[in-house]
Scaffold this motif. Structure first.
Motif, mmCIF file in Angstrom:
data_model
loop_
_atom_site.group_PDB
_atom_site.id
_atom_site.type_symbol
_atom_site.label_atom_id
_atom_site.label_comp_id
_atom_site.label_asym_id
_atom_site.label_seq_id
_atom_site.Cartn_x
_atom_site.Cartn_y
_atom_site.Cartn_z
ATOM 1 N N GLU A 1 -7.521 -14.270 4.041
ATOM 2 C CA GLU A 1 -7.379 -12.916 3.482
ATOM 3 C C GLU A 1 -8.091 -12.727 2.154
ATOM 4 N N ARG B 1 -2.670 -5.555 0.720
ATOM 5 C CA ARG B 1 -1.711 -4.478 0.428
ATOM 6 C C ARG B 1 -1.300 -3.720 1.694
ATOM 7 N N ASN B 2 -2.207 -3.633 2.657
ATOM 8 C CA ASN B 2 -1.854 -2.976 3.921
ATOM 9 C C ASN B 2 -0.904 -3.816 4.759
ATOM 10 N N GLN B 3 -0.968 -5.122 4.626
ATOM 11 C CA GLN B 3 -0.217 -6.019 5.501
ATOM 12 C C GLN B 3 1.059 -6.555 4.844
ATOM 13 N N PRO C 1 -7.823 -0.811 6.730
ATOM 14 C CA PRO C 1 -8.488 -2.113 6.745
ATOM 15 C C PRO C 1 -7.486 -3.267 6.701
ATOM 16 N N ILE C 2 -7.676 -4.254 7.555
ATOM 17 C CA ILE C 2 -6.840 -5.456 7.533
ATOM 18 C C ILE C 2 -7.746 -6.678 7.706
ATOM 19 N N SER C 3 -7.204 -7.850 7.392
ATOM 20 C CA SER C 3 -7.926 -9.108 7.610
ATOM 21 C C SER C 3 -7.624 -9.561 9.027
ATOM 22 N N ARG D 1 -6.601 -5.142 1.929
ATOM 23 C CA ARG D 1 -6.083 -5.644 3.214
ATOM 24 C C ARG D 1 -4.720 -6.316 3.031
ATOM 25 N N ARG E 1 0.828 -1.203 0.000
ATOM 26 C CA ARG E 1 0.000 0.000 0.000
ATOM 27 C C ARG E 1 0.865 1.257 0.000
#
Ligand SMILES: Cc1cc2nc3c(=O)[nH]c(=O)nc-3n(C[C@H](O)[C@H](O)[C@H](O)COP(=O)(O)OP(=O)(O)OC[C@H]3O[C@@H](n4cnc5c(N)ncnc54)[C@H](O)[C@@H]3O)c2cc1C
Ligand code: FES
Ligand code: FES
Lengths: 291, 167
Positions: B55, A106-108, B68-70, A104, A78
């Motif tokens: 995910e 991409r955020n992690q 936002p995350i899983s 999600r 991200r």
């Protein structure tokens, strides 16, 4: 449920690599965990120790040094997708990052996790190859630098040695007059096929050409022989050459048929994406030729 | 798992302090606990749903510091010191969030299983981009699967909220 493990939080690369060397097979690098935790949940691996690299400050930055964009291994998808330096200097990478998984993931997930996991159905590597990216590694016997193509060894396989970490990806932006594009198609959430192209044009001919294809082969690959063929031709000739390149692509990528499509389908779609990418970059390069 | 010093099986926990929907929660979390389990089983917030646990589906979507995350695949200790928002944190008392109102007006749910995740993903989108186009919405929500196929109504609900904001 995940079975129990312990987490180590080194704050320097040297410390992380020493822990990995000390613990050997019992430890794995833990970055975003987007892939790792899935493997563990499914019982495919049972590490005793996770070495968390997200608290090592030097692995988490994007900077420009000696003309190269340096992206730390722990930078998330991200962040790359939204970073202005990446957007301006490496637009094909921004495009690749925009499509990774979902918001999600991409955020992690991190760039390093993506490259080290070496799933053939990955996007950033394909884009990075046309920028001639190199990777920085650090291990028990010190640091070394490899071209990305040499780092990507095969399906789920990289040049990482035991105890070694990927620390940084270094990407030289394209020279003046070059343009790049990245295209992908997907059937589910991961790419079925993707390509990247970079060209420079002189007197109506493709003077510089770099092409890469991902997902269809065991890992993302530069198509050096096709580049040699296309170099010096007009865009019309280049498109025709790419259309005729299916035997070459089949031999080079060794595609296998699976749920995403048959081998001939994958080769066909790769050649279609390559022609589209070439047309896109040529249009972009011409756009600037006027100003 | 063997502890190298003592040669016995040990279990590691970390002390964490998080803010969940504005309320502080602190305590020990086993390092292997995922945020979804902490929220549902120990804090008692069951609005966040468990779906694919890989995910893909988005039923477990929550926001950590707005992103936002899983929560199915996110270790709880990573949220230490951060603010977690779940679907229970959307309404203000009896007053529903505009997105919840919009989802109801547009019947943007059939079974409703995906709805908490859709709402949280939509909230994050509007926070980042208060005036998304239909295309922006479709791209952002690709990872929130609705098996009942309510996608058009979900998009209409979000676009209505966008119009309300503009007005
Ligand atoms: C639902 C879903 C959809 C996805 N879709 C896409 C997609 O469309 N395109 C795409 O490209 N990818 C996709 N991915 C893959 C994902 O984006 C990457 O694999 C992710 O970036 C992994 O990064 P991570 O930081 O979470 O890695 P982790 O899970 O933490 O680690 C992955 C592996 O790499 C090792 N590792 C991590 N960092 C290092 C390091 N610095 N040095 C040495 N070893 C290291 C770990 O030990 C582990 O083996 C998807 C994943 C999921 C779950
Ligand atoms: S349950 Fe987490 S993404 Fe499906
Ligand atoms: S409303 Fe049933 S899954 Fe979306």
């Amino acid at each position: 449920m995940l079975s129990p493990f312990r987490v180590l939080h080194p704050t320097t690369v040297a410390e992380a690599s020493a822990e990995l060397a000390r613990l050997g097979d019992e430890a794995v690098v833990y970055a975003g965990g987007a892939e790792l935790l899935l493997l563990m949940r499914n019982g495919l691996i049972k590490p005793d120790y996770l070495v968390n690299i997200k608290r090592i400050p030097e692995l988490d930055g994007i900077s420009v040094e000696d003309g190269e964009v340096r992206i730390g291994t722990a930078v998330t998808h991200r962040r790359m997708e939204t970073d202005p330096v990446v957007r301006i200097r490496l637009p094909a990478l921004t495009e690749a990052e925009r499509h990774v998984g979902n918001i999600r993931v991409r955020n992690q997930g991190t760039l390093g996790g993506n490259l080290c996991f070496a799933d053939p159905h990955a996007d950033p590597g394909t884009a990075l190859l046309v920028y001639d990216a190199t990777v920085e590694l650090w291990g028990p016997s010190g640091g070394r630098r490899l071209p990305l193509q040499q780092f990507l060894v095969g399906t789920y396989d990289t040049a990482l040695e035991p105890g070694e970490l990927l620390t940084e990806v270094r990407v030289p932006p394209l020279a003046e007059g070059w343009r790049a594009a990245f295209l992908r198609i997907e059937r589910f959430y991961r790419p079925t096929a993707n390509v990247a192209a970079a060209v420079s044009i002189k007197d109506g001919q493709l003077e510089g050409v770099r092409l890469a294809a991902g997902c269809v082969g065991p890992n993302a690959m530069r198509l050096l022989e096709l580049e040699d063929q296309v170099r010096g031709s007009t865009i019309t000739e280049a498109v025709a050459l790419v259309r005729e390149s299916k035997p070459y692509l089949t031999e080079k990528l060794e595609p296998v048929g699976d749920v995403l499509g048959s081998a001939p389908y994958k080769v066909h779609i790769t050649s279609v994406l390559l022609t589209r990418a070439l047309e896109q970059v040529v249009a972009r390069a011409r756009g600037t030729a006027h100003d | 798992m063997i502890d190298p010093e003592r040669g016995t099986r040990t279990r590691e926990t970390t002390y964490i302090a998080i803010t969940v929907n504005g309320t502080r929660w602190q305590g020990d979390a086993p390092v292997e606990e995922v945020l979804l389990d902490l929220l549902r089983s120990r804090i008692g917030l069951t609005g966040t749903k468990r779906g694919c646990e890989s995910e893909v589906c988005g039923a477990c979507t929550v926001l950590v510091d707005g992103a936002p995350i899983s929560s199915c695949n996110y270790l709880a200790f990573e949220a230490d010191g951060k603010a977690v928002t779940t679907v229970e944190g959307l309404a203000r008392g009896d007053e529903l969030h505009p997105l919840q109102e919009g989802f109801i007006r547009n019947v943007a749910a059939q079974c409703g299983y995906c709805t908490p995740g859709q709402l949280m993903a939509a909230k994050a989108l509007l926070e980042e981009n208060p005036t998304p186009s239909y295309g922006d919405i479709a791209h952002w929500l690709t990872g929130n699967i609705c098996r009942c196929g309510c996608y058009p109504a979900i998009a209409s609900a979000i676009l209505e909220v966008v119009d309300e904001t503009k007005a």
